[in-house]
Design an enzyme around this catalytic site. Structure first.
Site, PDB file in Angstrom:
ATOM      1  N   PHE A  27       5.593  13.039   1.658  1.00 53.29           N
ATOM      2  CA  PHE A  27       5.171  11.753   1.423  1.00 53.29           C
ATOM      3  C   PHE A  27       4.853  11.244   0.070  1.00 53.29           C
ATOM      4  CE2 PHE A  27       3.479   8.293   4.374  1.00 53.29           C
ATOM      5  CZ  PHE A  27       4.811   8.239   5.257  1.00 53.29           C
ATOM      6  N   GLN A  45      -3.638  -3.131  -0.559  1.00 52.54           N
ATOM      7  CA  GLN A  45      -2.112  -2.246  -0.996  1.00 52.54           C
ATOM      8  C   GLN A  45      -1.160  -3.375  -0.373  1.00 52.54           C
ATOM      9  OE1 GLN A  45      -1.179   1.353   1.409  1.00 52.54           O
ATOM     10  NE2 GLN A  45      -1.490   2.054  -0.754  1.00 52.54           N
ATOM     11  N   HIS A  81       2.524  -2.705   0.797  1.00 47.27           N
ATOM     12  CA  HIS A  81       3.272  -1.437   1.175  1.00 47.27           C
ATOM     13  C   HIS A  81       4.757  -1.867   0.474  1.00 47.27           C
ATOM     14  CE1 HIS A  81       5.822   1.302   3.304  1.00 47.27           C
ATOM     15  NE2 HIS A  81       4.563   2.069   3.752  1.00 47.27           N
ATOM     16  N   LEU A  86       6.600  -3.388   8.995  1.00 45.09           N
ATOM     17  CA  LEU A  86       6.704  -2.098   8.124  1.00 45.09           C
ATOM     18  C   LEU A  86       7.869  -1.042   8.524  1.00 45.09           C
ATOM     19  CD1 LEU A  86       4.649  -0.543   6.258  1.00 45.09           C
ATOM     20  CD2 LEU A  86       3.895   0.778   8.052  1.00 45.09           C
ATOM     21  N   GLU A 136       7.145   5.008   5.218  1.00 41.22           N
ATOM     22  CA  GLU A 136       7.684   5.941   4.114  1.00 41.22           C
ATOM     23  C   GLU A 136       8.301   7.129   4.214  1.00 41.22           C
ATOM     24  OE1 GLU A 136       4.079   5.492   1.284  1.00 41.22           O
ATOM     25  OE2 GLU A 136       4.563   7.458   0.412  1.00 41.22           O
ATOM     26  N   ARG A 160       2.341   4.107  -3.728  1.00 41.31           N
ATOM     27  CA  ARG A 160       2.877   2.810  -3.395  1.00 41.31           C
ATOM     28  C   ARG A 160       2.744   1.654  -4.400  1.00 41.31           C
ATOM     29  NH1 ARG A 160       0.573   3.274   3.217  1.00 41.31           N
ATOM     30  NH2 ARG A 160       2.273   4.625   3.551  1.00 41.31           N
ATOM     31  N   HIS A 178      -0.458  -4.435   3.330  1.00 35.93           N
ATOM     32  CA  HIS A 178      -0.511  -3.606   4.403  1.00 35.93           C
ATOM     33  C   HIS A 178      -1.698  -3.072   4.646  1.00 35.93           C
ATOM     34  CE1 HIS A 178       0.711  -0.025   6.738  1.00 35.93           C
ATOM     35  NE2 HIS A 178       0.351   0.693   5.858  1.00 35.93           N
ATOM     36  N   ARG A 181      -4.329   3.941  -1.802  1.00 36.47           N
ATOM     37  CA  ARG A 181      -4.235   4.954  -0.977  1.00 36.47           C
ATOM     38  C   ARG A 181      -2.981   5.678  -0.954  1.00 36.47           C
ATOM     39  NH1 ARG A 181      -2.524   4.974   4.259  1.00 36.47           N
ATOM     40  NH2 ARG A 181      -2.221   2.808   4.724  1.00 36.47           N
TER      41      ARG A 181
END
Lengths: 610, 247
Positions: free
Chosen positions: A123, A236, A238, A252, A255, A311, A377, A412
């Site tokens: 990730f 954040q 995304h 969404l 990822e 991100r 997000h 994050r």
């Protein structure tokens, strides 16, 4: 009014919110022998945790044995641009593996390695394959496991019950007034401690991956009760939300698509992420397509593809490509896994993405690229808590999960949210139990306070006429989408703040038709008072952080400034309204700083103590 | 383009169908149309929803007579002049408009004996292989939308909720019984309390499952077979009498 005619329920602890953090906190409280209640705006098992797709980060080392809590900690600090609360990031990295194993003990069935252990996937921002997962429905597995476990722990679950405000006795929390969605009736919970686990406030933006529930309820309630909020400027975006059709804009796209080999292309077919590698990550990121492909094939010497940068970096890159006229037809970028992996692999590893695109956009992702763009997000910021106990500055009030701030700093990493929920959910339960043990004397809920909360809520129904709550909400979303977006300027933020101030007058006049029984119009109107606190807090914090760091990008103050690491921005309620001020950060403990700033070679050789 | 909707409005005592008109946008789903109606015509129209992506299972309703998720039902599934009728799940009592009281399902779940894992082999990790978990991972995809419960004849037409837990909880039971680590025995309860014999395998539940779980073939039938093996197989019957059942 006397609240003797209002339903009253007593618990030692009330947990507000039944996502991963809330349920984990409740389990811990029950385990400690406390009478525990949990309320949730929706039905049990429907909270946003269910939407988490990619996985839960924990350095189990099942796929790459070089992983350890130290590398996880280092990745988290680097991802957060070193603004994280050091102790929280340390606790998180150390305790995440135990929380994952515990889930398995409670019945979770993660995907397996060839040796029959929990499988882990790559990730963004994670050095090694670290995310325990179940295809792309990890959140569902986690919330269902917690839900099925918690119903046997003697916890009282109160579903479709929404918190309105906290009740204090002196400076201590003593209760919460809420209402049942089903009947519209009010309820007073008399408690010794309250744990907020209400998630973020994504619904303040128009394009968001969040559902209707995420209106910053915990942030609003805590703020009004005198608790501080921290790091609110870090929201954040995304990088990969759906952009078409309009009705699903923002939903969404995990990822995991990139973790499993997906690449980002612009309208010219260029793999543009190679042009956006930040200096700090250059030595650990592949600089040719050939090297990125070798990494995908499992070459341990190859560096990671640039699509797996953090991100904030990827989201800004997509935005820049679109602005430069190289966007996809609907204003995003192309995310292609079809040309990278066989159809069977995609269906097996990303089944819900396959269905989501097939059913909502009529696109077969095993044949065609997806169109994606940034979507609001997650809130890195939130209620300020003690790193060990999760207690706020209001005695008896605790917070965990997304509604608490500090753990993730300025950005994050994917997968660190699910682990955050479990690690800090448990710690919040511990914290509340310790607090209750040390508590002496009786706590009361005053009639006056309870009546005030109820009157404010019923006023909305009793007006003859007023503003349409849905339209006021849309207006608030437009303001944040325009002025407090993925890139910001002082001028726009100031304009946004003005607009929000004006909107307060409309919020004071919202009106809901009909009775209180299961009335979404009234529910929406009640949520507005938390949304406005959330929106104002983000805007004020964004205005005074005059640098670009992580998820907070200021066009008028480019790049990270050295003094940006010397403070966090803290929001609190004062007599003259909301204050936002810079609060000095303490220097990190030497042993943690050594790990965070170490080279990978040093960590892999485990030459560092701690 | 505009579309006509007929939506059931009311509560547990009374109700009626009402007409609404909605302007369509590309890619719209039925839930979007319901939300437009809320904003423009009926602020208080009650509907449950959360994720809007088919992952949480909150927005189950009956659309033109078929149990479906409102968030995954695209408007272009209907012919251009088709009127779209939306009503609450019939099997559960109405609270208001499109919202039903599904608490009965939560009570069933609570009655199911919980997961009881065996000891870890090396003290640290459980070992389970892919082929062992794939079967139950299918059942664990369930999003608890209760569309299968809604369509099940035993619950819907015969109203035998006291005799049968319904397809959702049969597959939950299957996910526990077939869990490689579990050592609880639920077979007697599956027969006696949860009513495995009530299902007559019409596969209506499988047809409506938005997760495409093979509820009947992979979940309910194997459980029925286990019940038969335990209680009706003459060899097993003698064996159980002699040795006191499964250890």
């Amino acid at each position: 009014m006397d609240y003797s005619d209002i339903q009253t329920i007593e618990h030692d602890v009330l947990v507000v919110g039944a996502g991963g953090a809330g349920i984990r906190a409740a389990i811990e409280c029950a385990e400690k022998g406390l009478s525990t209640g949990i309320i949730s705006k929706s039905l049990l098992g429907k909270a946003h945790t269910v939407m988490a797709e990619g996985g839960i980060a924990a350095s189990l080392g099942n796929v790459d044995s070089r992983d350890s809590w130290k590398v996880h900690f280092r990745d988290t600090m680097r991802g957060g641009k070193f603004l994280n609360q050091w102790r929280m990031a340390e606790l998180h990295a150390k305790q995440a593996p135990d929380r994952v194993r515990e889930l398995e003990e409670w019945g979770a069935v993660f995907d397996r390695t060839d040796k029959g252990l929990i499988n882990q996937r790559n990730f963004g921002g994670h050095r090694y394959p670290r995310l325990a997962h179940v295809g792309d429905r990890t959140g569902l597995e986690i919330i269902r496991t917690l839900q099925d476990f918690c119903v046997h722990q003697g916890i009282s679950t109160h579903m479709e019950c929404t918190g309105l405000d906290l009740v204090l006795d002196g400076d201590k929390v003593s209760g919460l007034v809420g209402y049942w969605r089903e009947t519209g009736r009010f309820v007073l919970f008399k408690t010794k401690a309250i744990i907020l686990a209400t998630g973020g406030g994504g619904k303040a933006w128009k394009v968001t991956s969040n559902s209707w529930e995420y209106t910053g309820d915990g942030l609003g309630m805590a703020y009004r009760a005198g608790a501080e909020l921290i790091d609110m400027e870090f929201t954040q975006f995304h990088p990969t939300g759906m952009v078409w059709p309009p009705s699903v804009k923002g939903i969404l796209v995990t990822e995991g698509v990139r973790g499993d080999g997906g690449i980002l292309l612009n309208s010219e077919g260029e793999r543009f992420m190679f042009n956006y590698i930040p200096k700090k990550f250059a030595s650990e990121t592949a600089d040719t397509e050939a090297e990125a492909s070798r990494w995908l094939d499992g070459d341990r010497e190859a560096r990671r593809p640039p699509e797996l940068l953090t991100r904030d970096v990827v989201a800004r890159a997509i935005k820049k490509e679109v602005e430069a006229g190289r966007g996809s037809p609907n204003g995003g970028a192309f995310l292609d896994i079809a040309s990278r992996r066989p159809a069977e692999f995609i269906k097996k590893k990303l089944p819900s993405m396959y269905h989501q695109f097939k059913e909502l956009a009529e696109i077969d992702i095993t044949e065609k690229p997806m169109e994606v763009g940034p979507t609001l997000h997650y809130f890195m910021g939130g209620i300020r808590v003690n790193s060990d106990s999760q207690q706020t500055n209001v005695p008896g009030l605790f917070a965990c999960g997304e509604c608490a701030g500090g753990m993730h700093g300025a950005n994050r990493l994917g997968g660190n949210s699910l682990s955050d929920l479990l690690v800090f959910g448990k710690l919040a339960g511990d914290g509340a139990a310790n607090y209750i043990n040390s508590l002496t004397g009786q706590l009361n809920c005053s009639n006056e306070e309870v009546s005030k909360i109820i009157k404010e809520a019923t006023d909305i129904l009793n007006r003859e006429e007023g503003k349409n709550p849905y339209l006021v909400h849309e207006e608030l979303q437009n303001i944040l989408q325009s002025y407090v977006s993925i890139v910001r300027t002082g001028e726009e933020l100031a304009l946004g703040l003005d607009e929000l101030q004006k909107l307060k007058a409309d919020i004071a006049e919202v009106f809901a038709h009909a009775s209180a029984q299961y009335n979404p119009g009234w529910n929406e109107a009640l949520d507005l008072k938390n949304l406005i606190v959330t929106a104002e807090a983000v805007t004020r914090a964004a205005l005074i952080r005059e640098e670009s760091r992580g998820a907070h990008t200021r066009l008028d103050f480019e790049g990270e400034h050295d003094d940006g690491l010397k403070y966090n921005i803290v929001i609190k309620k004062t007599e003259s309204g909301m204050s936002a001020e810079k609060v000095r950060r303490e220097d990190p403990p030497v042993e943690l700083a050594d790990i965070a700033y170490a080279s990978l070679e040093e960590l892999e050789g485990d030459n560092l103590g701690a | 383009m505009e579309r006509n909707f007929i939506i059931w409005r009311g509560n547990s005592k009374k109700g009626e169908f009402k007409n609404y008109t909605v302007k369509l946008e590309p890619g719209m789903v039925v839930l979007d149309a319901i939300h437009r109606i809320q904003v423009e015509h009926a602020n208080d129209l009650a509907v449950r929803w959360n994720c809007k992506a088919g992952k949480c299972g909150s927005c189950g309703v009956e659309i033109n007579g078929r149990p479906k998720l409102a968030c995954m039902t695209r408007m272009n599934e209907f012919t251009p002049d088709e009127v779209i009728t939306v009503q609450p799940l019939k099997t559960f009592p109405v609270i208001k408009d499109l919202v039903t009281d599904v608490s009965w399902n939560y009570e069933q779940n609570k009655m199911i004996p919980p997961f009881k894992p065996r000891e870890k082999k090396n003290g640290k990790d459980h070992v389970m292989y892919r082929r062992d978990v794939e079967r139950i991972q299918e059942f664990r995809k369930c999003i608890e939308c209760y569309l299968c419960q809604d369509v099940c004849h035993v619950l819907r037409d015969q109203d035998k909720k006291e005799k049968f837990v319904g397809p959702r909880f049969m597959i939950r039971l299957a996910s526990l019984e077939m869990h490689p680590l579990d050592r609880e025995d639920r077979i007697p309860k599956i027969k006696n309390e949860f009513g495995s014999g009530m299902c007559n395998i019409t596969r209506c539940c499988t047809d409506v499952c938005p997760e495409h779980i093979q509820i009947t073939d992979n979940g309910i039938i194997p459980l029925k077979e286990r019940v038969v093996d335990r209680f009706y197989d003459p060899v097993m019957w003698v064996f159980n009498k002699l040795f006191g059942g499964r250890s």
